[in-house]
Design a protein around this motif. Structure first.
Motif, PDB file in Angstrom:
ATOM      1  N   ILE A  51      14.585   1.735  -1.426  1.00 26.93           N
ATOM      2  CA  ILE A  51      13.539   2.466  -0.715  1.00 26.93           C
ATOM      3  C   ILE A  51      13.592   2.238   0.798  1.00 26.93           C
ATOM      4  O   ILE A  51      13.258   3.117   1.585  1.00 26.93           O
ATOM      5  N   GLY A  92       3.924   7.199  -1.179  1.00 22.06           N
ATOM      6  CA  GLY A  92       5.033   6.351  -1.641  1.00 22.06           C
ATOM      7  C   GLY A  92       5.971   7.175  -2.527  1.00 22.06           C
ATOM      8  O   GLY A  92       7.195   7.034  -2.464  1.00 22.06           O
ATOM      9  N   ALA A  93       5.378   8.052  -3.336  1.00 22.87           N
ATOM     10  CA  ALA A  93       6.183   8.906  -4.227  1.00 22.87           C
ATOM     11  C   ALA A  93       7.114   9.804  -3.418  1.00 22.87           C
ATOM     12  O   ALA A  93       8.220  10.118  -3.851  1.00 22.87           O
ATOM     13  N   ARG A 126      10.967   9.535   8.185  1.00 25.29           N
ATOM     14  CA  ARG A 126       9.520   9.325   8.370  1.00 25.29           C
ATOM     15  C   ARG A 126       8.872  10.540   9.028  1.00 25.29           C
ATOM     16  O   ARG A 126       7.794  10.961   8.635  1.00 25.29           O
ATOM     17  N   TYR A 183       8.602   9.050  -0.460  1.00 19.89           N
ATOM     18  CA  TYR A 183       9.765   8.257  -0.053  1.00 19.89           C
ATOM     19  C   TYR A 183      10.662   7.978  -1.257  1.00 19.89           C
ATOM     20  O   TYR A 183      11.886   7.972  -1.153  1.00 19.89           O
ATOM     21  N   ARG A 184      10.030   7.782  -2.408  1.00 20.24           N
ATOM     22  CA  ARG A 184      10.804   7.531  -3.628  1.00 20.24           C
ATOM     23  C   ARG A 184      11.635   8.759  -4.009  1.00 20.24           C
ATOM     24  O   ARG A 184      12.768   8.636  -4.475  1.00 20.24           O
ATOM     25  N   ARG A 203       9.299  -7.027  -0.245  1.00 22.43           N
ATOM     26  CA  ARG A 203       8.850  -5.692   0.144  1.00 22.43           C
ATOM     27  C   ARG A 203       7.715  -5.786   1.187  1.00 22.43           C
ATOM     28  O   ARG A 203       7.685  -5.026   2.147  1.00 22.43           O
ATOM     29  N   ALA A 236      12.506   4.475   4.078  1.00 21.36           N
ATOM     30  CA  ALA A 236      11.329   4.073   4.850  1.00 21.36           C
ATOM     31  C   ALA A 236      11.686   3.609   6.271  1.00 21.36           C
ATOM     32  O   ALA A 236      10.874   3.725   7.180  1.00 21.36           O
ATOM     33  N   GLY A 287      -0.896   5.212   1.171  1.00 22.33           N
ATOM     34  CA  GLY A 287       0.434   4.778   1.601  1.00 22.33           C
ATOM     35  C   GLY A 287       0.397   3.512   2.437  1.00 22.33           C
ATOM     36  O   GLY A 287      -0.288   2.541   2.091  1.00 22.33           O
ATOM     37  N   ARG A 288       1.183   3.512   3.540  1.00 24.94           N
ATOM     38  CA  ARG A 288       1.235   2.352   4.424  1.00 24.94           C
ATOM     39  C   ARG A 288       0.768   2.707   5.840  1.00 24.94           C
ATOM     40  O   ARG A 288       0.266   1.858   6.562  1.00 24.94           O
ATOM     41  N   ASP A 289       1.016   3.988   6.230  1.00 27.03           N
ATOM     42  CA  ASP A 289       0.819   4.409   7.618  1.00 27.03           C
ATOM     43  C   ASP A 289      -0.107   5.613   7.716  1.00 27.03           C
ATOM     44  O   ASP A 289      -0.063   6.357   8.688  1.00 27.03           O
ATOM     45  N   GLN A 290      -0.922   5.825   6.712  1.00 27.07           N
ATOM     46  CA  GLN A 290      -1.713   7.045   6.696  1.00 27.07           C
ATOM     47  C   GLN A 290      -2.836   7.019   7.729  1.00 27.07           C
ATOM     48  O   GLN A 290      -3.092   7.999   8.407  1.00 27.07           O
TER      49      GLN A 290
HETATM   50  O1  C5P Z   1       3.500   2.852  -2.671  1.00 30.50           O
HETATM   51  P1  C5P Z   1       4.893   2.678  -3.195  1.00 30.50           P
HETATM   52  O2  C5P Z   1       5.184   1.301  -3.699  1.00 30.50           O
HETATM   53  O3  C5P Z   1       5.282   3.741  -4.179  1.00 30.50           O
HETATM   54  O4  C5P Z   1       5.809   2.918  -1.909  1.00 30.50           O
HETATM   55  C1  C5P Z   1       7.186   2.700  -1.957  1.00 30.50           C
HETATM   56  C2  C5P Z   1       7.717   2.308  -0.589  1.00 30.50           C
HETATM   57  O5  C5P Z   1       7.697   3.444   0.268  1.00 30.50           O
HETATM   58  C3  C5P Z   1       6.921   1.234   0.155  1.00 30.50           C
HETATM   59  O6  C5P Z   1       7.328  -0.079  -0.164  1.00 30.50           O
HETATM   60  C4  C5P Z   1       7.230   1.538   1.604  1.00 30.50           C
HETATM   61  O7  C5P Z   1       8.450   0.912   1.970  1.00 30.50           O
HETATM   62  C5  C5P Z   1       7.456   3.037   1.601  1.00 30.50           C
HETATM   63  N1  C5P Z   1       6.299   3.769   2.110  1.00 30.50           N
HETATM   64  C6  C5P Z   1       6.207   3.948   3.472  1.00 30.50           C
HETATM   65  N2  C5P Z   1       5.173   4.686   3.981  1.00 30.50           N
HETATM   66  C7  C5P Z   1       4.248   5.235   3.177  1.00 30.50           C
HETATM   67  C8  C5P Z   1       4.320   5.042   1.783  1.00 30.50           C
HETATM   68  C9  C5P Z   1       5.360   4.291   1.281  1.00 30.50           C
HETATM   69  O8  C5P Z   1       7.040   3.452   4.218  1.00 30.50           O
HETATM   70  N3  C5P Z   1       3.270   5.981   3.711  1.00 30.50           N
END
Ligand code: C5P
Length: 215
Positions: free
Chosen positions: A91, A32-33, A101, A35-36, A172, A95, A121-124
């Motif tokens: 974000i 997530g960091a 990506r 993408y941030r 979100r 994303a 994360g979300r898609d690991q």
């Molecule tokens: O985990 P965190 O809240 O810091 O992630 C921020 C945003 O980054 C998530 O809401 C998501 O939209 C995106 N993200 C993603 N894929 C990841 C990690 C985060 O799309 N593997």
């Protein structure tokens, strides 16, 4: 060994993933960091948010390092700046961008190629590391997640209400779940862990047991 931890915003992933990595003596990847950081760099370079290629270029040129708990962008500690509401609100531009990506997944694979890693994360477990030896999908009820976030933000001196946090979180969640590529989804072989009522150390102990069984 690769351990993936995916799940919705506020499920406590970062805290427990970091603690788990420390316990196992694995590297820790906060995706997530990443993408941030793309968004932060986009803001700094005043990117046109509708210019997908411009943002992708920023993602490809990102000089990012993880040093323990620090996130370094061009050598600068940006840990708190990347978690500001301004960055969170933007974000989705990073994303939802397929080229961003791709760049992030390539970077994640490169970083994970050197050592054992816990990646969060979300898609690991689905996209970045479909072959990971241990996949966890960590969640908690929406109310519990919002309550935890409010507590965290109040401790950091921010004045927020549960209602406003719940509303942002629901938005979100919807954006993360609806994303066609890399959306929030449990891998078919992920172990589901629901953390309502559990303290972080209890979650970590549980996860550690799950990892050790698969080692
Ligand atoms: O985990 P965190 O809240 O810091 O992630 C921020 C945003 O980054 C998530 O809401 C998501 O939209 C995106 N993200 C993603 N894929 C990841 C990690 C985060 O799309 N593997």
């Amino acid at each position: 060994m690769i351990v993936t931890i995916d799940g919705p915003a506020g499920a406590g992933k970062s805290t427990v993933a970091r603690m788990l990595a420390q316990k196992l003596d694995f590297d820790f990847l906060d995706t997530g960091a990443m993408y941030r950081c793309v968004v932060l760099q986009g803001r700094r370079q005043k990117v046109d948010w509708k210019d997908e290629d411009g943002l992708a270029q920023i993602a490809n040129e990102l000089v990012l390092e993880f040093d323990g708990t620090l996130v370094l962008l061009d050598g600068e500690d940006v840990g708190s700046e990347i978690r500001s509401p301004e960055v969170t609100a933007l974000i989705h531009y990073a994303a939802d961008n397929l080229k961003v990506r791709e760049a992030m997944v390539a970077l994640q694979r490169k970083l994970a190629s050197e050592d054992d890693v816990v990646t969060e994360g979300r898609d690991q477990g689905t996209v970045a590391f479909p072959e990971a030896e241990c996949k966890i999908f960590l969640s908690a009820s929406a109310e519990e997640r919002a309550r935890r976030r409010v507590e965290q933000m109040r401790q950091a001196g921010q004045d927020v209400t549960t209602e406003e946090i719940l509303e942002q979180q629901n938005l979100r969640d919807r954006q993360d779940e609806a994303r066609e590529v890399g959306g929030l989804k449990a891998a078919a072989d992920a172990l589901h862990v629901i953390t309502d009522g559990m303290r972080p150390f209890e979650v970590v102990e549980h996860l550690e047991r799950l990892v050790r069984i698969r080692r």
